[in-house]
Design an enzyme around this catalytic site. Structure first.
Site, PDB file in Angstrom:
ATOM      1  N   ASP A 106      40.115  42.522  37.302  1.00 26.70           N
ATOM      2  CA  ASP A 106      40.068  40.869  37.741  1.00 26.70           C
ATOM      3  C   ASP A 106      38.951  40.714  39.189  1.00 26.70           C
ATOM      4  OD1 ASP A 106      41.916  41.869  39.330  1.00 26.70           O
ATOM      5  OD2 ASP A 106      43.296  40.718  38.738  1.00 26.70           O
ATOM      6  N   LYS A 157      51.614  43.427  49.706  1.00 24.93           N
ATOM      7  CA  LYS A 157      52.209  42.133  49.666  1.00 24.93           C
ATOM      8  C   LYS A 157      53.044  42.031  50.955  1.00 24.93           C
ATOM      9  CE  LYS A 157      51.077  40.843  45.286  1.00 24.93           C
ATOM     10  NZ  LYS A 157      50.143  42.032  44.938  1.00 24.93           N
ATOM     11  N   ASP A 221      38.944  37.637  43.803  1.00 27.33           N
ATOM     12  CA  ASP A 221      39.984  37.931  42.504  1.00 27.33           C
ATOM     13  C   ASP A 221      40.302  36.754  41.809  1.00 27.33           C
ATOM     14  OD1 ASP A 221      42.464  38.290  41.202  1.00 27.33           O
ATOM     15  OD2 ASP A 221      43.719  38.375  42.839  1.00 27.33           O
TER      16      ASP A 221
END
Length: 345
Positions: A106, A157, A221
């Protein structure tokens, strides 16, 4: 040297656009997303490319074929069950002895792969990760490096506390160069994440791990509708200068207005006094008189009826936008959506 594109995800973040169209082949300027990655690899002379698939693999194979149309050799590898990014790499590598360029499916970029490989070789790295600067790294993997590019810290993250504890703002761009030695860190047949499992293990063992900064190159992204739409706006303003959309033929009325930035797909019909501004129309889109499409992406064979307005939206394939309908900023319509006359979304 070979390449592997990890394209097995279901595209959940991009729904409803990916219900019928797997994310790797969603149209970007009316071309499959993966084609941009294939072209980036081909420019660096990398012709042997594996695609790791899981969700609706037949549709992807049908669109891309064997790669001969693009000057590459494509090999499709379908996982029987999801293996994660690390497991997919191990499964697709199948004991390879070659250096492998790995890309998340992606990612849209114009990176110079040859420059990346040279950086990797000069440092005799076992693993090199491409880094992109962002304002908010909490949605990605925060990476801190020293002056030579050696990775000092990798946090996938990161929390607000993690981000506050470092001046670094470079994140994992989802592009890697991996030596076969990395395969030893990945168990066979198990779901394993490069980001959560493999990269922390590389740091723990002190293996040669470097970060290559994208610098002036473009990266995005495109995994969400807002980012997907933003990517089109980037294209239309010339942020990705190395890739040009194909010139197509359509029926555009003399009194219709289509600005110089917009991209019109093959076989579109645009009626008198319609306005197309900074937008992309897929093949066979029909725009009736006095309608407005602005800052939007409309997929193939959709009809926008008279006096309708579509602004800042993404509209899927074969939709019907009724007369005097308003589709407002941020709206996303899946394939075959139908909006009755005078409605607002």
């Amino acid at each position: 040297m070979q390449a592997l594109i990890l394209a097995g995800g279901k595209g959940t973040r991009l729904r409803p656009l990916t219900v019928y169209t797997p994310k790797p082949i969603v149209p970007v300027l009316n071309r499959p997303l993966l084609l941009y990655q294939i072209e980036v690899l081909a420019r660096a002379g990398i012709k042997d490319i594996k695609l790791s698939l899981s969700y609706q693999p037949d549709k992807i194979e049908d669109v891309l074929g064997d790669g001969s149309d693009f000057g590459v050799n494509l090999q499709f590898i379908t996982e029987s069950s999801p293996l994660g990014t690390g497991g997919a790499y191990k499964y697709a590598a199948n004991g390879t002895k070659e250096t492998t360029i790995v890309l998340n499916g992606d990612v849209l970029t114009d990176i110079d792969i040859a420059e990346l490989v040279e950086f990797h070789k000069e440092r005799r790295a076992d693993a090199t990760i491409v880094l992109a600067p962002v304002e908010n790294p909490s949605e990605y993997g925060l990476v801190e490096t020293d002056g030579d590019g050696k990775v000092l810290c990798f946090v996938e993250k990161p929390s607000a506390e993690d981000c506050a504890g470092t001046a670094a703002n470079t994140i994992n761009a989802g592009i890697y160069v991996l030596e076969p030695s990395i395969l030893r860190l990945i168990p066979d047949g198990e779901g394993t994440s490069l980001e959560y499992n493999v990269f922390p293990e590389i740091l723990k063992r002190g293996i040669g791990f470097y970060g290559f900064n994208l610098g002036k190159h473009y990266w995005r992204d495109v995994g969400t509708p807002s980012s997907y739409l933003a990517a089109h706006r980037d294209f239309l303003r010339g942020a990705i200068e190395t890739i040009e959309p194909a010139i197509t033929h359509s029926d555009i009325a003399t009194k219709a207005f289509v600005d110089k930035h917009s991209v019109i797909g093959e076989g579109c019909v645009i009626k008198p006094n319609a306005r197309i501004v900074n937008s992309v129309l897929g093949p066979g889109v029909h725009i009736d008189e006095r309608s407005v499409v602005e800052n939007s992406v409309i997929w193939a064979h959709t009809r926008v009826s008279a006096f309708a307005e579509v602004r800042g939206a993404v509209v899927g394939r074969s939709c019907y936008i009724g007369r005097n309908v308003t589709v407002s900023e941020g709206s996303v319509l899946g394939d075959k959506a139908s909006l009755p006359d005078y409605s607002t979304v």
